[in-house]
Scaffold this motif. Sequence first.
Motif, PDB file in Angstrom:
ATOM      1  N   LYS A  16      90.456  14.228 -60.109  1.00 26.63           N
ATOM      2  CA  LYS A  16      89.899  12.885 -59.927  1.00 26.63           C
ATOM      3  C   LYS A  16      90.142  12.321 -58.529  1.00 26.63           C
ATOM      4  O   LYS A  16      89.328  11.549 -58.025  1.00 26.63           O
ATOM      5  N   LEU A  17      91.261  12.683 -57.897  1.00 30.87           N
ATOM      6  CA  LEU A  17      91.549  12.138 -56.572  1.00 30.87           C
ATOM      7  C   LEU A  17      90.504  12.596 -55.553  1.00 30.87           C
ATOM      8  O   LEU A  17      89.975  11.791 -54.775  1.00 30.87           O
ATOM      9  N   ALA A  18      90.200  13.893 -55.565  1.00 31.59           N
ATOM     10  CA  ALA A  18      89.209  14.416 -54.626  1.00 31.59           C
ATOM     11  C   ALA A  18      87.813  13.902 -54.977  1.00 31.59           C
ATOM     12  O   ALA A  18      87.015  13.571 -54.086  1.00 31.59           O
ATOM     13  N   ASP A  19      87.520  13.820 -56.265  1.00 28.70           N
ATOM     14  CA  ASP A  19      86.218  13.301 -56.701  1.00 28.70           C
ATOM     15  C   ASP A  19      86.023  11.858 -56.236  1.00 28.70           C
ATOM     16  O   ASP A  19      84.913  11.471 -55.833  1.00 28.70           O
ATOM     17  N   ALA A  20      87.098  11.085 -56.257  1.00 29.55           N
ATOM     18  CA  ALA A  20      87.004   9.697 -55.802  1.00 29.55           C
ATOM     19  C   ALA A  20      86.663   9.620 -54.322  1.00 29.55           C
ATOM     20  O   ALA A  20      85.895   8.741 -53.892  1.00 29.55           O
ATOM     21  N   GLU A  21      87.199  10.539 -53.527  1.00 28.52           N
ATOM     22  CA  GLU A  21      86.887  10.557 -52.096  1.00 28.52           C
ATOM     23  C   GLU A  21      85.413  10.900 -51.874  1.00 28.52           C
ATOM     24  O   GLU A  21      84.766  10.348 -50.974  1.00 28.52           O
ATOM     25  N   VAL A  22      84.880  11.809 -52.680  1.00 24.83           N
ATOM     26  CA  VAL A  22      83.460  12.161 -52.586  1.00 24.83           C
ATOM     27  C   VAL A  22      82.596  10.934 -52.847  1.00 24.83           C
ATOM     28  O   VAL A  22      81.674  10.614 -52.077  1.00 24.83           O
ATOM     29  N   SER A  68     105.137  23.889 -47.658  1.00 26.23           N
ATOM     30  CA  SER A  68     104.225  24.194 -48.748  1.00 26.23           C
ATOM     31  C   SER A  68     103.628  22.905 -49.286  1.00 26.23           C
ATOM     32  O   SER A  68     104.358  21.959 -49.587  1.00 26.23           O
ATOM     33  N   ILE A  69     102.304  22.870 -49.416  1.00 23.22           N
ATOM     34  CA  ILE A  69     101.643  21.673 -49.914  1.00 23.22           C
ATOM     35  C   ILE A  69     100.560  22.058 -50.923  1.00 23.22           C
ATOM     36  O   ILE A  69     100.281  23.238 -51.142  1.00 23.22           O
ATOM     37  N   LYS A  70      99.955  21.034 -51.521  1.00 23.55           N
ATOM     38  CA  LYS A  70      98.851  21.225 -52.454  1.00 23.55           C
ATOM     39  C   LYS A  70      97.612  20.522 -51.918  1.00 23.55           C
ATOM     40  O   LYS A  70      97.721  19.534 -51.201  1.00 23.55           O
ATOM     41  N   MET A  71      96.458  21.056 -52.286  1.00 23.96           N
ATOM     42  CA  MET A  71      95.207  20.411 -51.917  1.00 23.96           C
ATOM     43  C   MET A  71      94.261  20.398 -53.113  1.00 23.96           C
ATOM     44  O   MET A  71      94.075  21.428 -53.764  1.00 23.96           O
ATOM     45  N   PHE A  72      93.692  19.230 -53.396  1.00 25.36           N
ATOM     46  CA  PHE A  72      92.616  19.106 -54.365  1.00 25.36           C
ATOM     47  C   PHE A  72      91.336  18.850 -53.573  1.00 25.36           C
ATOM     48  O   PHE A  72      91.302  17.964 -52.717  1.00 25.36           O
TER      49      PHE A  72
END
Length: 246
Positions: free
Chosen positions: A230-236, A113-117
């Motif tokens: 914020k983590l996913a936004d930073a990748e964008v 089981s994992i999480k994804m943002f």
Amino acid sequence: MLLLYNLTNYNCYSALMLELMYMWKETKKGLYQEFTFKDFKQAFNFMTKVAELAEEQQHHPRWHNTWSKVDIWLTTHSENDSITDKDHRLADAIDNIQFESGVEETKSVIAGSIKMFADGGSRGNPGPSASGFVLLNLDDTVIYSEGIYLGITTNNQAEYQAVKFGLEEALKLGAREISVYLDSLLVVNQMTGIFKVKNRDLWPINEAIHDLVSKFKRVSFTHVPRELNKLADAEVNKALDAEASK
């Protein structure tokens, strides 16, 4: 597939959860399920365990393997190849071993089981766009992160593509359950069926994501505020900045 809708609260924000339980399907050819693994080695390890189980129960499946995918059909030959309790018992037993059958090095990196943002952005809408996603174990250890430049498209397309890219990578890593967090309420509500997908341009990506969802044991979609993404936004932004600097 069983769809369970459940309204919850996430850090005092309303969150809509969609539980998509991947179940065996009764088909004309038998009780059926498709299993997808990281690679052939993982798939073969799973098939070996299923073979041992089938011998123990003296009830043998019909199956097909293509590299990392294993398709299994169960019928009872003595009952004119109909589906009986014997097939359901074997299916339950296969499920129990399936989620333990990862390659050893994968087990040390990723939990079942994992999480994804996930996030997407368009500078212009439409304009230069990118998708970003971050996969984490349940202890919030980052497993994988990536930002992908998409070219000229819309913000909604970028948000959807982020979900697709993230689910594809989670499958490669062997995840079986995943909680997806986005700050796009539109995508969450459309994926859960609360909103209809009125924009025809979004139909293909919406359908592609539902197809990916069917390969997991469980997937949930939750809306979160931007400050929690914020983590996913930073990748964008990294992907957009890298393209702009070329």
